[in-house]
Design an enzyme around this catalytic site. Structure first.
Site, mmCIF file in Angstrom:
data_model
loop_
_atom_site.group_PDB
_atom_site.id
_atom_site.type_symbol
_atom_site.label_atom_id
_atom_site.label_comp_id
_atom_site.label_asym_id
_atom_site.label_seq_id
_atom_site.Cartn_x
_atom_site.Cartn_y
_atom_site.Cartn_z
ATOM 1 N N LYS A 192 46.226 35.489 16.139
ATOM 2 C CA LYS A 192 45.286 34.714 16.956
ATOM 3 C C LYS A 192 44.228 35.672 17.487
ATOM 4 C CE LYS A 192 44.202 33.419 20.932
ATOM 5 N NZ LYS A 192 42.727 33.447 21.086
ATOM 6 N N GLY A 234 45.528 42.956 25.590
ATOM 7 C CA GLY A 234 44.594 42.203 26.428
ATOM 8 C C GLY A 234 44.827 42.520 27.884
ATOM 9 N N SER A 235 44.636 41.529 28.726
ATOM 10 C CA SER A 235 44.698 41.760 30.177
ATOM 11 C C SER A 235 46.148 41.723 30.675
ATOM 12 C CB SER A 235 43.892 40.678 30.887
ATOM 13 O OG SER A 235 44.460 39.406 30.628
ATOM 14 N N GLY A 244 49.158 39.206 29.533
ATOM 15 C CA GLY A 244 50.325 39.900 28.976
ATOM 16 C C GLY A 244 51.603 39.493 29.685
ATOM 17 N N GLU A 264 49.981 45.771 25.298
ATOM 18 C CA GLU A 264 49.033 46.861 25.547
ATOM 19 C C GLU A 264 47.964 46.265 26.449
ATOM 20 O OE1 GLU A 264 46.230 48.741 26.064
ATOM 21 O OE2 GLU A 264 45.531 48.578 23.990
ATOM 22 N N CYS A 311 40.171 49.883 26.019
ATOM 23 C CA CYS A 311 41.366 49.843 26.892
ATOM 24 C C CYS A 311 41.619 51.201 27.522
ATOM 25 C CB CYS A 311 42.601 49.374 26.143
ATOM 26 S SG CYS A 311 42.441 49.238 24.385
ATOM 27 N N GLU A 349 40.425 47.617 36.828
ATOM 28 C CA GLU A 349 39.785 47.813 35.530
ATOM 29 C C GLU A 349 38.510 46.965 35.464
ATOM 30 O OE1 GLU A 349 41.697 46.253 31.880
ATOM 31 O OE2 GLU A 349 41.200 48.178 30.968
HETATM 32 P P1 NAP Z 1 42.734 38.155 27.787
HETATM 33 O O1 NAP Z 1 42.422 36.891 28.450
HETATM 34 O O2 NAP Z 1 43.996 38.851 28.134
HETATM 35 O O3 NAP Z 1 42.671 37.864 26.209
HETATM 36 C C1 NAP Z 1 43.449 38.515 25.232
HETATM 37 C C2 NAP Z 1 43.978 37.507 24.231
HETATM 38 O O4 NAP Z 1 44.888 36.610 24.882
HETATM 39 C C3 NAP Z 1 42.902 36.628 23.607
HETATM 40 O O5 NAP Z 1 43.228 36.330 22.275
HETATM 41 C C4 NAP Z 1 42.987 35.394 24.481
HETATM 42 O O6 NAP Z 1 42.450 34.226 23.902
HETATM 43 C C5 NAP Z 1 44.459 35.262 24.703
HETATM 44 N N1 NAP Z 1 44.782 34.475 25.887
HETATM 45 C C6 NAP Z 1 43.995 34.252 26.973
HETATM 46 N N2 NAP Z 1 44.626 33.459 27.861
HETATM 47 C C7 NAP Z 1 45.834 33.157 27.326
HETATM 48 C C8 NAP Z 1 46.930 32.381 27.765
HETATM 49 N N3 NAP Z 1 46.921 31.750 28.948
HETATM 50 N N4 NAP Z 1 48.008 32.288 26.957
HETATM 51 C C9 NAP Z 1 48.034 32.907 25.769
HETATM 52 N N5 NAP Z 1 47.022 33.653 25.303
HETATM 53 C C10 NAP Z 1 45.933 33.798 26.073
HETATM 54 O O7 NAP Z 1 41.574 39.166 28.008
HETATM 55 P P2 NAP Z 1 40.046 38.761 28.277
HETATM 56 O O8 NAP Z 1 39.909 37.539 29.103
HETATM 57 O O9 NAP Z 1 39.433 38.744 26.984
HETATM 58 O O10 NAP Z 1 39.573 39.973 29.156
HETATM 59 C C11 NAP Z 1 39.850 40.011 30.570
HETATM 60 C C12 NAP Z 1 40.078 41.420 31.011
HETATM 61 O O11 NAP Z 1 41.199 41.969 30.313
HETATM 62 C C13 NAP Z 1 38.962 42.389 30.708
HETATM 63 O O12 NAP Z 1 37.962 42.355 31.638
HETATM 64 C C14 NAP Z 1 39.689 43.691 30.662
HETATM 65 O O13 NAP Z 1 39.864 44.212 31.940
HETATM 66 C C15 NAP Z 1 41.017 43.336 30.076
HETATM 67 N N6 NAP Z 1 41.048 43.562 28.629
HETATM 68 C C16 NAP Z 1 41.816 44.554 28.165
HETATM 69 C C17 NAP Z 1 41.828 44.813 26.807
HETATM 70 C C18 NAP Z 1 42.636 45.892 26.233
HETATM 71 O O14 NAP Z 1 42.334 46.330 25.152
HETATM 72 N N7 NAP Z 1 43.694 46.300 26.855
HETATM 73 C C19 NAP Z 1 41.056 44.067 25.936
HETATM 74 C C20 NAP Z 1 40.298 43.028 26.435
HETATM 75 C C21 NAP Z 1 40.317 42.808 27.774
HETATM 76 P P3 NAP Z 1 40.924 33.826 24.274
HETATM 77 O O15 NAP Z 1 40.094 34.810 23.608
HETATM 78 O O16 NAP Z 1 40.742 32.458 23.746
HETATM 79 O O17 NAP Z 1 40.815 33.883 25.766
#
Ligand code: NAP
Ligand code: MG
Length: 501
Positions: free
Chosen positions: A193, A246-247, A251, A269, A304, A404
């Site tokens: 996904k 992701g976040s 996570g 991660e 990240c 972050e």
């Molecule tokens: P995120 O919401 O954690 O998204 C990561 C993945 O999880 C995406 O595929 C997302 O889908 C999915 N997801 C989102 N909400 C979900 C839920 N309730 N249940 C299951 N899966 C879900 O991260 P983001 O919103 O893109 O970024 C937010 C913050 O996270 C950033 O500002 C940053 O601080 C951090 N981040 C960290 C990393 C890293 O590499 N560690 C990468 C990105 C962001 P959708 O795309 O449809 O939301």
């Protein structure tokens, strides 16, 4: 802004001519979502419409998972000769390089990565990762345990089953490859996904996987919304493992999904607030400044392990800051489709707002802000661009020192001596990466030992490769991508105890 081989507009023309695949890829076929739902993908370089992408519902997720599970049970991949899996995955990595320009362009227009980086880093790195795991397949041995003479006990790695990979938008291809490379090599079926913001390169990967010979059902790609498609995958009882980047918030949600469903494995991660610790005896201030600046500003800080906290000895603070500011000014920020661009866009309007809000927090918390503006390079008035920004005089315990931001923003905190430096660096809920700069070998070893992070760099930052593990401790998550250890993360150990009398 261009080189003679690549006249201005080459990539713009190529982008205009692209017709990206936008449908779900399930059981070897591209198709619309069953209910016909789509979401809009926006191009961050100009803030305008890019594509309608199919949005998987829980029914589509169920289709993909059932196909993955059936393929696994059939043995077509899970029990295939490992040299056959090797051949197919090597072919996939070759196809990725044969399609370098298209993959790079998709990555660039969807995520805002500079086309130069997409071509020289994202695609080659992802292709190398897949090839590396494929090549490992006939080089990694299992074990025989030291049993009594009356028995032989085999300890074999076997594939887990169905792996759900849920990935973010900051490095769509690379992070996907970190998951699907070892997961497919180990014999699992994978349902990927991608992030809503960046699905296009993953769909191209699906097409190339099919062309390489990955059997139907073994690798599906289901774009969709996190709370719908991501959650459905996380809660599915036929999914054996979730590999997530992701976040922290989402996570932890996957841990709940697992606990409330089948107790599937979850690797996480989750980013960080990584410290770049510079001690007073740093040898080469210019090299250090360059590494510190690139360590945070690369990919507009959406990394990240971005080195978002500079913890610097007060005796070198002024000189180092001046050099970092000079590096920041020299970076070419602009349209990702210009080859000269070094820093592209923030990936989305939401992330842009988040970064700008943190800049206000920094001001409110009393930091001295250098930069800190949204900018509009190359006439792209609606694109998501923020200039390299430095917050000086940051209290490490403040919000700006702890949270972050995920943008091109470096906070600077002064310390005196290595003990205080390590203490401040470790004062974080995260533990993904850190660095130390010193000319003293013993101090370097001690700091490397005592910095609480999954990766510690000494006199450098952000050099890495598939050969070393990557991942964090504390709220940066659990589990490791990359290296041969990642193969174990997609396998279980089976003991076979044979009585030989
Ligand atoms: P995120 O919401 O954690 O998204 C990561 C993945 O999880 C995406 O595929 C997302 O889908 C999915 N997801 C989102 N909400 C979900 C839920 N309730 N249940 C299951 N899966 C879900 O991260 P983001 O919103 O893109 O970024 C937010 C913050 O996270 C950033 O500002 C940053 O601080 C951090 N981040 C960290 C990393 C890293 O590499 N560690 C990468 C990105 C962001 P959708 O795309 O449809 O939301
Ligand atoms: Mg997009």
């Amino acid at each position: 802004m261009s080189t003679p081989q690549h006249p201005i507009g080459r990539w713009h023309a190529a982008a205009d001519a692209l017709t990206p695949e936008t449908r779900l890829f399930i059981n070897g076929e591209f198709r619309d979502a069953r209910d016909g739902d789509t979401f809009e993908s926006i191009a961050p370089r100009h803030g305008g419409f890019l594509a309608h992408v199919s949005a998987a519902s829980d029914i589509d997720v169920d289709d993909a998972v059932r196909a993955a599970s059936a393929a696994f049970d059939s043995g077509v991949w899970s029990r295939a000769d490992r040299r056959e899996r090797q051949r197919v995955l090597v072919r996939l990595s070759e196809l990725m390089l044969e399609n370098l320009d298209e993959l790079a362009l998709l990555e660039s227009i969807d995520s805002g990565h500079p086309i130069g980086d997409a071509r020289s880093v994202d695609v080659p790195n992802a292709a190398r990762t897949i090839r590396w795991y494929a090549e490992a397949l006939d080089k990694v041995y299992d074990e025989i345990a030291p049993t009594p003479e009356n028995a032989i006990a085999l300890v074999r790695r076997e594939p887990l089953g169905v792996v759900g990979a849920v990935v973010p938008w900051n490095y769509p291809l690379i992070i996907s490859a970190w998951k699907i490379g070892p997961a497919l090599a180990a014999g699992n079926s994978v349902v990927l996904k991608p992030a809503e913001l960046t699905s296009l390169s993953a769909l191209k990967l699906a097409e190339l996987g099919r062309e390489a010979g990955i059997p139907a059902g073994v690798f599906s790609v289901i774009p969709g919304l996190g709370p719908v498609a991501g959650q459905a995958l996380g809660r599915h009882n036929l999914v054996d493992k979730i590999a997530f980047t992701g976040s922290p918030q989402v996570g932890k949600g996957f841990l709940s999904y697992a606990g409330e469903s089948n107790g599937k494995q979850v690797s996480l991660e989750l980013g960080g607030k990584s410290a770049q610790l510079v001690l007073a005896d740093v040898e080469d201030i210019k090299a250090c400044a360059s590494a510190v600046a690139w360590g945070i500003f690369y990919n507009a800080g959406q990394t990240c392990h971005g080195g978002s906290r500079l913890i610097v000895d007060e005796r070198v603070h002024d000189e180092l800051l001046e050099e970092i500011l000079a590096v920041g000014r020299s970076l070419v920020l602009g349209d990702p489709l210009h080859e000269a661009t070094q820093i592209g866009t923030i990936a989305s309007k939401v992330q842009l707002a988040r970064v700008l809000e943190y800049i206000e927090v920094a001001r409110a918390e009393g930091a001295t802000v250098h930069g800190g503006n949204r900018v509009h390079p190359d006439g792209l008035a609606e694109g998501y661009y923020v200039e390299p920004t430095i917050f000086d005089g940051v209290d490490n315990a403040s919000r700006i020192g702890q949270e972050e931001i995920f943008g091109p923003a470096l906070s600077v905190t002064t310390v005196r001596g290595v003990d205080e430096g390590i203490r401040v660096a470790n004062h974080s809920d995260y533990g993904l990466a850190a660095s130390v700069w010193t000319a003293n070998g013993s101090v370097a070893h001690r700091a490397a030992r005592d910095l609480r992070a999954g990766t510690v760099w000494v006199n450098t930052y952000d050099v890495s490769d598939v050969i070393t593990p990557f991942g964090g401790i504390k709220q940066s998550g659990a589990g490791r991508d990359r290296s041969l250890h990642a193969l174990d993360a997609y396998s279980f150990l089976k003991t076979t105890w044979i009585n030989v009398g």
